[in-house]
Design an enzyme around this catalytic site. Sequence first.
Site, PDB file in Angstrom:
ATOM      1  N   GLU A  36     -25.630 -44.885  10.510  1.00  0.00           N
ATOM      2  CA  GLU A  36     -25.993 -43.730   9.697  1.00  0.00           C
ATOM      3  C   GLU A  36     -24.779 -43.471   8.800  1.00  0.00           C
ATOM      4  O   GLU A  36     -23.670 -43.350   9.318  1.00  0.00           O
ATOM      5  CB  GLU A  36     -26.222 -42.544  10.634  1.00  0.00           C
ATOM      6  CG  GLU A  36     -27.131 -41.501  10.084  1.00  0.00           C
ATOM      7  CD  GLU A  36     -27.302 -40.357  11.083  1.00  0.00           C
ATOM      8  OE1 GLU A  36     -27.522 -39.243  10.618  1.00  0.00           O
ATOM      9  OE2 GLU A  36     -27.191 -40.582  12.301  1.00  0.00           O
ATOM     10  N   ARG A 266     -22.995 -47.412  25.788  1.00  0.00           N
ATOM     11  CA  ARG A 266     -22.044 -47.272  24.694  1.00  0.00           C
ATOM     12  C   ARG A 266     -20.629 -47.493  25.231  1.00  0.00           C
ATOM     13  O   ARG A 266     -20.350 -47.293  26.404  1.00  0.00           O
ATOM     14  CB  ARG A 266     -22.285 -45.959  23.976  1.00  0.00           C
ATOM     15  CG  ARG A 266     -21.548 -44.789  24.250  1.00  0.00           C
ATOM     16  CD  ARG A 266     -21.966 -43.462  23.567  1.00  0.00           C
ATOM     17  NE  ARG A 266     -22.972 -43.433  22.549  1.00  0.00           N
ATOM     18  CZ  ARG A 266     -22.730 -43.295  21.251  1.00  0.00           C
ATOM     19  NH1 ARG A 266     -21.535 -43.180  20.793  1.00  0.00           N
ATOM     20  NH2 ARG A 266     -23.713 -43.224  20.409  1.00  0.00           N
ATOM     21  N   LYS A 276     -18.204 -39.505  15.971  1.00  0.00           N
ATOM     22  CA  LYS A 276     -17.864 -39.119  14.606  1.00  0.00           C
ATOM     23  C   LYS A 276     -17.528 -37.637  14.531  1.00  0.00           C
ATOM     24  O   LYS A 276     -16.623 -37.236  13.814  1.00  0.00           O
ATOM     25  CB  LYS A 276     -19.028 -39.430  13.679  1.00  0.00           C
ATOM     26  CG  LYS A 276     -19.165 -40.904  13.363  1.00  0.00           C
ATOM     27  CD  LYS A 276     -20.368 -41.117  12.465  1.00  0.00           C
ATOM     28  CE  LYS A 276     -21.135 -42.362  12.856  1.00  0.00           C
ATOM     29  NZ  LYS A 276     -22.551 -42.263  12.589  1.00  0.00           N
TER      30      LYS A 276
END
Length: 550
Positions: A36, A266, A276
């Site tokens: 993204e 992850r 982020k």
Amino acid sequence: MNKPQPPSTSNFIKQIIDADLASGKHKSIVTRFPPEPNGYLHFGHAKSIALNYGLAQLYGGKCNLRFDDTNPEKEETEYVESILEMVKWLGYDYGTALYASDYFDFMYRAAELLISEGHAYVDSQSAEQVQLNRGSFSEPGKNSPDRDRKIDDNLTLFREMRDGQHADGTHVLRARIDMASPNINMRDPTLYRIKRATHHRTGDKWCIYPMYTYAHPIEDAVEGVTHSLCTLEFEDQRPFYDWLLGKLADGGLLKRPLPQQIEFARVNLTYVVLSKRKLIQLVAEGHVDGWDDPRMPTLAGARRRGYTPEGFKLFAERIGVSKANQVIEFSVLEDCMREHLNEVAPRRMAVLDPVKLVIENYPQGQEEMMEVPNHPQKPDWGKRQVPFARELWIEREDYQEVPVKGYFRLFPGNTVRLRYAYVVKCIGYDKATDTVRCEVLADSRSGTDGANKYKVKGNIHWVSVKHAHEAHVHLYDRVFKESLAQGLEHLNPDSKRTIAARLEPSLREARQDAAVQFERHGYFVADSSDASTFNRTVSLRDTWATANSP
Ligand code: ATP
Ligand code: MG
């Protein structure tokens, strides 16, 4: 070293792919990396990139770089460019980048198909009502009063939404699945919302935007992705992923076989944050000097710090893929960097904490060129000439007035070898000038017959005072003090130290993309902003554990 490293052979994803190829479900594979564009790539993304591209390379398939740019509010072109640059830096050829926003028309058509077949409806409840009627883990949801709206009315309303006839937030399009499903994600999830926002690529063409959970499966299917790898938090979304693509295939809009979503854990690392949102906070509040601060676990920071693409690939391979959440020791990543840098970094001499050494019986004004190997284990890398003179810089810790037990470097009466040069004998220390005093043993020059006459234990590096390149060196350390605590109160106040160092003259020509090893210290690289500033990539050994144990 530039050969792609396939992901670990024991990985369960590979087993799924092997089975799909063996059964003939797929003839070849397509994976994708779908960032993204709402921030800079971090170390976790490097793992995802290496995994997706690595699998594609291993199986002779392909991997798409696709920007998941369906949310107009948070996305920026600046991030797109940085992501492209970083994927390229990691060494992957992404061909033409793809954009999810290019499929907005298709997604819209898919929505009309779902409405026409009774699988979606326009819900005019307020956002609060939708939320309230969703139920909870223990309670089923309640049907919306609009759930049985007529298909034609749904179509008309949805078109009006698209045409800008309704205000933001007044209606949403929802899938018509099952409000009593034990999986909350299957309780008529929202597919579209009205949002007047300018998109970085489509501008003001749309005032309705698809939700991520609706858009993502369609993006995969449109591109013919065979194996869609995502992180574990999407596991509960998989039933919807399959439901949606199944309905669109039944309606003739998509062809089978459909993509399969596969989840893996992850990557989490000790001493850093890989989110982020938290990284933005570090930058915005000024705890670091920007996105490409060498302390940041971003790829932009990594490059500036001197981490290498090959080191990241080694790391991705070494940690493999897992179904269970894992926290990897930061030192595992550092070891991967060391391993690669050890192979590629020429050796240089640099004094980081200088004290002067004077060879009193060496003539004033005399200079000699010493032959110094560029890599002691790689003779084919050749040698360079390093100037030697009466006054040298050495490390302050290489001299002790009163030696501690077992110390075998310079102290009054002791002899050491000045690496690749002469053996010197320490005759004292002059307080007034802060100078270590020595005498040279004239027949001890390295590479001459006399060199072997002297058995010394200490072997220290040096830089000629007259010829030294004075440079700043940033010594970077962990961003957080605690391995798992990632609150700002745990920031390491000493994560960056800047010192004035004395480097051998050849380092005046150091390049930003070429790592060097400062002998006995670690790996360093010239900073991108200024060639007389060096960044420490990683020390030669992991000193954190010993230095920080209670
Ligand atoms: P963040 O939580 O930092 O915002 P994200 O998952 O939202 O990360 P995306 O841009 O959506 O970031 O991620 C692109 C791809 O990278 C996704 O497929 C995602 O699963 C993967 N990815 C992101 N973070 C990690 C991580 N820590 N480990 C492995 N893969 C990751
Ligand atoms: Mg995301």
